[in-house]
Write a protein that holds these residues in place. Structure first.
Motif, PDB file in Angstrom:
ATOM      1  N   ILE A  38      -9.648  11.302   7.241  1.00 47.03           N
ATOM      2  CA  ILE A  38      -9.795  10.255   6.250  1.00 47.03           C
ATOM      3  C   ILE A  38     -10.593  10.811   5.089  1.00 47.03           C
ATOM      4  O   ILE A  38     -11.722  11.246   5.248  1.00 47.03           O
ATOM      5  CB  ILE A  38     -10.497   9.025   6.852  1.00 47.03           C
ATOM      6  CG1 ILE A  38      -9.691   8.488   8.018  1.00 47.03           C
ATOM      7  CG2 ILE A  38     -10.708   7.961   5.798  1.00 47.03           C
ATOM      8  CD1 ILE A  38     -10.369   7.368   8.760  1.00 47.03           C
ATOM      9  N   GLU A  39      -9.968  10.820   3.937  1.00 45.01           N
ATOM     10  CA  GLU A  39     -10.638  11.340   2.759  1.00 45.01           C
ATOM     11  C   GLU A  39     -11.547  10.269   2.169  1.00 45.01           C
ATOM     12  O   GLU A  39     -11.271   9.086   2.269  1.00 45.01           O
ATOM     13  CB  GLU A  39      -9.610  11.773   1.715  1.00 45.01           C
ATOM     14  CG  GLU A  39      -8.781  12.956   2.159  1.00 45.01           C
ATOM     15  CD  GLU A  39      -7.823  13.398   1.085  1.00 45.01           C
ATOM     16  OE1 GLU A  39      -8.092  13.137  -0.103  1.00 45.01           O
ATOM     17  OE2 GLU A  39      -6.814  13.996   1.438  1.00 45.01           O
ATOM     18  N   SER A  40     -12.590  10.697   1.554  1.00 46.73           N
ATOM     19  CA  SER A  40     -13.520   9.781   0.913  1.00 46.73           C
ATOM     20  C   SER A  40     -12.867   9.167  -0.319  1.00 46.73           C
ATOM     21  O   SER A  40     -12.300   9.859  -1.146  1.00 46.73           O
ATOM     22  CB  SER A  40     -14.791  10.526   0.523  1.00 46.73           C
ATOM     23  OG  SER A  40     -15.651   9.669  -0.169  1.00 46.73           O
ATOM     24  N   VAL A  41     -12.931   7.843  -0.395  1.00 47.39           N
ATOM     25  CA  VAL A  41     -12.423   7.126  -1.550  1.00 47.39           C
ATOM     26  C   VAL A  41     -13.631   6.498  -2.233  1.00 47.39           C
ATOM     27  O   VAL A  41     -14.323   5.693  -1.620  1.00 47.39           O
ATOM     28  CB  VAL A  41     -11.420   6.029  -1.118  1.00 47.39           C
ATOM     29  CG1 VAL A  41     -10.930   5.257  -2.316  1.00 47.39           C
ATOM     30  CG2 VAL A  41     -10.267   6.631  -0.341  1.00 47.39           C
ATOM     31  N   PRO A  42     -13.926   6.860  -3.466  1.00 48.35           N
ATOM     32  CA  PRO A  42     -15.107   6.303  -4.115  1.00 48.35           C
ATOM     33  C   PRO A  42     -15.023   4.778  -4.208  1.00 48.35           C
ATOM     34  O   PRO A  42     -13.973   4.228  -4.510  1.00 48.35           O
ATOM     35  CB  PRO A  42     -15.113   6.926  -5.507  1.00 48.35           C
ATOM     36  CG  PRO A  42     -14.015   7.914  -5.540  1.00 48.35           C
ATOM     37  CD  PRO A  42     -13.184   7.749  -4.320  1.00 48.35           C
ATOM     38  N   PHE A  43     -16.127   4.128  -3.935  1.00 46.65           N
ATOM     39  CA  PHE A  43     -16.151   2.675  -3.936  1.00 46.65           C
ATOM     40  C   PHE A  43     -16.180   2.141  -5.357  1.00 46.65           C
ATOM     41  O   PHE A  43     -16.958   2.595  -6.196  1.00 46.65           O
ATOM     42  CB  PHE A  43     -17.371   2.160  -3.161  1.00 46.65           C
ATOM     43  CG  PHE A  43     -17.359   0.674  -3.022  1.00 46.65           C
ATOM     44  CD1 PHE A  43     -16.518   0.077  -2.105  1.00 46.65           C
ATOM     45  CD2 PHE A  43     -18.141  -0.124  -3.820  1.00 46.65           C
ATOM     46  CE1 PHE A  43     -16.481  -1.299  -1.979  1.00 46.65           C
ATOM     47  CE2 PHE A  43     -18.115  -1.493  -3.699  1.00 46.65           C
ATOM     48  CZ  PHE A  43     -17.286  -2.088  -2.780  1.00 46.65           C
ATOM     49  N   ASN A  44     -15.311   1.182  -5.643  1.00 49.30           N
ATOM     50  CA  ASN A  44     -15.227   0.521  -6.941  1.00 49.30           C
ATOM     51  C   ASN A  44     -15.185  -0.979  -6.687  1.00 49.30           C
ATOM     52  O   ASN A  44     -14.199  -1.491  -6.188  1.00 49.30           O
ATOM     53  CB  ASN A  44     -13.981   0.977  -7.687  1.00 49.30           C
ATOM     54  CG  ASN A  44     -13.852   0.330  -9.053  1.00 49.30           C
ATOM     55  OD1 ASN A  44     -14.606  -0.566  -9.413  1.00 49.30           O
ATOM     56  ND2 ASN A  44     -12.881   0.784  -9.813  1.00 49.30           N
ATOM     57  N   PRO A  45     -16.228  -1.723  -7.035  1.00 50.16           N
ATOM     58  CA  PRO A  45     -16.270  -3.148  -6.729  1.00 50.16           C
ATOM     59  C   PRO A  45     -15.181  -3.966  -7.418  1.00 50.16           C
ATOM     60  O   PRO A  45     -14.825  -5.031  -6.934  1.00 50.16           O
ATOM     61  CB  PRO A  45     -17.656  -3.592  -7.191  1.00 50.16           C
ATOM     62  CG  PRO A  45     -18.274  -2.462  -7.891  1.00 50.16           C
ATOM     63  CD  PRO A  45     -17.448  -1.252  -7.663  1.00 50.16           C
ATOM     64  N   GLN A  46     -14.623  -3.488  -8.539  1.00 42.73           N
ATOM     65  CA  GLN A  46     -13.574  -4.242  -9.228  1.00 42.73           C
ATOM     66  C   GLN A  46     -12.261  -4.259  -8.450  1.00 42.73           C
ATOM     67  O   GLN A  46     -11.476  -5.188  -8.578  1.00 42.73           O
ATOM     68  CB  GLN A  46     -13.316  -3.671 -10.626  1.00 42.73           C
ATOM     69  CG  GLN A  46     -14.297  -4.138 -11.679  1.00 42.73           C
ATOM     70  CD  GLN A  46     -15.624  -3.417 -11.599  1.00 42.73           C
ATOM     71  OE1 GLN A  46     -15.691  -2.263 -11.189  1.00 42.73           O
ATOM     72  NE2 GLN A  46     -16.683  -4.102 -11.981  1.00 42.73           N
ATOM     73  N   THR A  47     -11.991  -3.237  -7.657  1.00 47.02           N
ATOM     74  CA  THR A  47     -10.726  -3.175  -6.933  1.00 47.02           C
ATOM     75  C   THR A  47     -10.885  -3.353  -5.423  1.00 47.02           C
ATOM     76  O   THR A  47      -9.903  -3.348  -4.701  1.00 47.02           O
ATOM     77  CB  THR A  47     -10.025  -1.821  -7.190  1.00 47.02           C
ATOM     78  OG1 THR A  47     -10.881  -0.768  -6.741  1.00 47.02           O
ATOM     79  CG2 THR A  47      -9.698  -1.646  -8.656  1.00 47.02           C
ATOM     80  N   ALA A  48     -12.116  -3.516  -4.963  1.00 44.00           N
ATOM     81  CA  ALA A  48     -12.369  -3.615  -3.523  1.00 44.00           C
ATOM     82  C   ALA A  48     -11.781  -4.891  -2.934  1.00 44.00           C
ATOM     83  O   ALA A  48     -11.664  -5.917  -3.600  1.00 44.00           O
ATOM     84  CB  ALA A  48     -13.864  -3.562  -3.250  1.00 44.00           C
ATOM     85  N   GLY A 143     -13.535   5.660   6.166  1.00 43.82           N
ATOM     86  CA  GLY A 143     -13.824   6.860   5.400  1.00 43.82           C
ATOM     87  C   GLY A 143     -15.154   6.726   4.691  1.00 43.82           C
ATOM     88  O   GLY A 143     -15.553   5.626   4.295  1.00 43.82           O
ATOM     89  N   PRO A 144     -15.834   7.843   4.507  1.00 41.74           N
ATOM     90  CA  PRO A 144     -17.153   7.807   3.879  1.00 41.74           C
ATOM     91  C   PRO A 144     -17.091   7.338   2.431  1.00 41.74           C
ATOM     92  O   PRO A 144     -16.212   7.743   1.679  1.00 41.74           O
ATOM     93  CB  PRO A 144     -17.640   9.255   3.982  1.00 41.74           C
ATOM     94  CG  PRO A 144     -16.423  10.063   4.254  1.00 41.74           C
ATOM     95  CD  PRO A 144     -15.418   9.174   4.885  1.00 41.74           C
ATOM     96  N   GLY A 145     -18.000   6.450   2.077  1.00 38.43           N
ATOM     97  CA  GLY A 145     -18.096   5.980   0.704  1.00 38.43           C
ATOM     98  C   GLY A 145     -17.088   4.931   0.299  1.00 38.43           C
ATOM     99  O   GLY A 145     -17.076   4.494  -0.844  1.00 38.43           O
ATOM    100  N   SER A 146     -16.226   4.470   1.209  1.00 40.80           N
ATOM    101  CA  SER A 146     -15.180   3.519   0.836  1.00 40.80           C
ATOM    102  C   SER A 146     -15.521   2.081   1.208  1.00 40.80           C
ATOM    103  O   SER A 146     -14.740   1.181   0.958  1.00 40.80           O
ATOM    104  CB  SER A 146     -13.855   3.921   1.480  1.00 40.80           C
ATOM    105  OG  SER A 146     -13.982   3.921   2.886  1.00 40.80           O
ATOM    106  N   VAL A 147     -16.696   1.861   1.785  1.00 41.18           N
ATOM    107  CA  VAL A 147     -17.105   0.524   2.219  1.00 41.18           C
ATOM    108  C   VAL A 147     -18.390   0.145   1.488  1.00 41.18           C
ATOM    109  O   VAL A 147     -19.298   0.960   1.341  1.00 41.18           O
ATOM    110  CB  VAL A 147     -17.327   0.494   3.752  1.00 41.18           C
ATOM    111  CG1 VAL A 147     -17.820  -0.866   4.209  1.00 41.18           C
ATOM    112  CG2 VAL A 147     -16.052   0.861   4.475  1.00 41.18           C
ATOM    113  N   SER A 148     -18.448  -1.121   1.054  1.00 35.66           N
ATOM    114  CA  SER A 148     -19.646  -1.613   0.370  1.00 35.66           C
ATOM    115  C   SER A 148     -20.751  -1.891   1.381  1.00 35.66           C
ATOM    116  O   SER A 148     -20.608  -1.638   2.577  1.00 35.66           O
ATOM    117  CB  SER A 148     -19.320  -2.910  -0.368  1.00 35.66           C
ATOM    118  OG  SER A 148     -19.131  -3.966   0.572  1.00 35.66           O
TER     119      SER A 148
END
Length: 158
Positions: A38-48, A143-148
């Motif tokens: 699972i690749e890290s997906v940077p977290f973006n609150p606008q699209t979460a 994946g790391p960084g993909s969850v708030s």
């Protein structure tokens, strides 16, 4: 000499039977592919995508105390899809949109609760430690960084 020859024959027949059993009874052992990375997906609150897991209940370690909680977090759509979920930001429903993924999350959280002693909840900062452990579980799934941040909308221990 006959005993050694008999031992070698029995060994070879056993080895052949074991190999045949693996090949014919469980062929997936030979073609097992590791789980996808699972690749890290940077977290973006606008699209979460908001996810709510409700009614998680378990005994705590020692089976003398109990915990019940509802969990809320946001996850990136790509990470949710790669984990098997189908929920969208506009769906308005609870869960990930996949019964299997919801069950995986719930099972891992119940296992965490069963290994957590009641004294950890009542100690100073105990809920924060539990929350960090829940976040670690979610990061391992999505994946790391993909969850708030993780929020407990309801938390009861007794």
């Amino acid at each position: 000499m006959k005993k050694i020859l008999l031992f070698v024959i029995v060994f070879i027949v056993g080895l052949g039977a074991g190999a045949a059993g693996i090949i014919f009874m469980e062929p997936s052992m030979l073609s097992h592919t590791p789980p996808p990375v699972i690749e890290s997906v940077p977290f973006n609150p606008q699209t979460a995508v908001p996810i709510t897991e409700t009614g998680i209940q378990s005994n705590l370690a020692g089976n003398t105390h109990y915990v019940s909680f509802d969990l809320e977090f946001e996850v990136m759509p790509a990470a949710l899809k790669s984990a098997g979920g189908t929920a969208t930001a506009s769906s308005g429903s609870t869960g990930t949109g996949s019964a299997l993924l919801d069950a995986k999350i719930r099972n891992q959280l119940i296992a965490l609760a069963r290994s957590t002693p009641y004294s950890e909840f009542t100690s100073s900062g105990g809920i924060t430690v539990f929350k960090d452990q829940v976040s670690t579980i979610l990061q391992s799934i999505f994946g790391p960084g993909s969850v708030s941040d993780v929020y407990f909308s309801n938390l009861l221990t007794q």
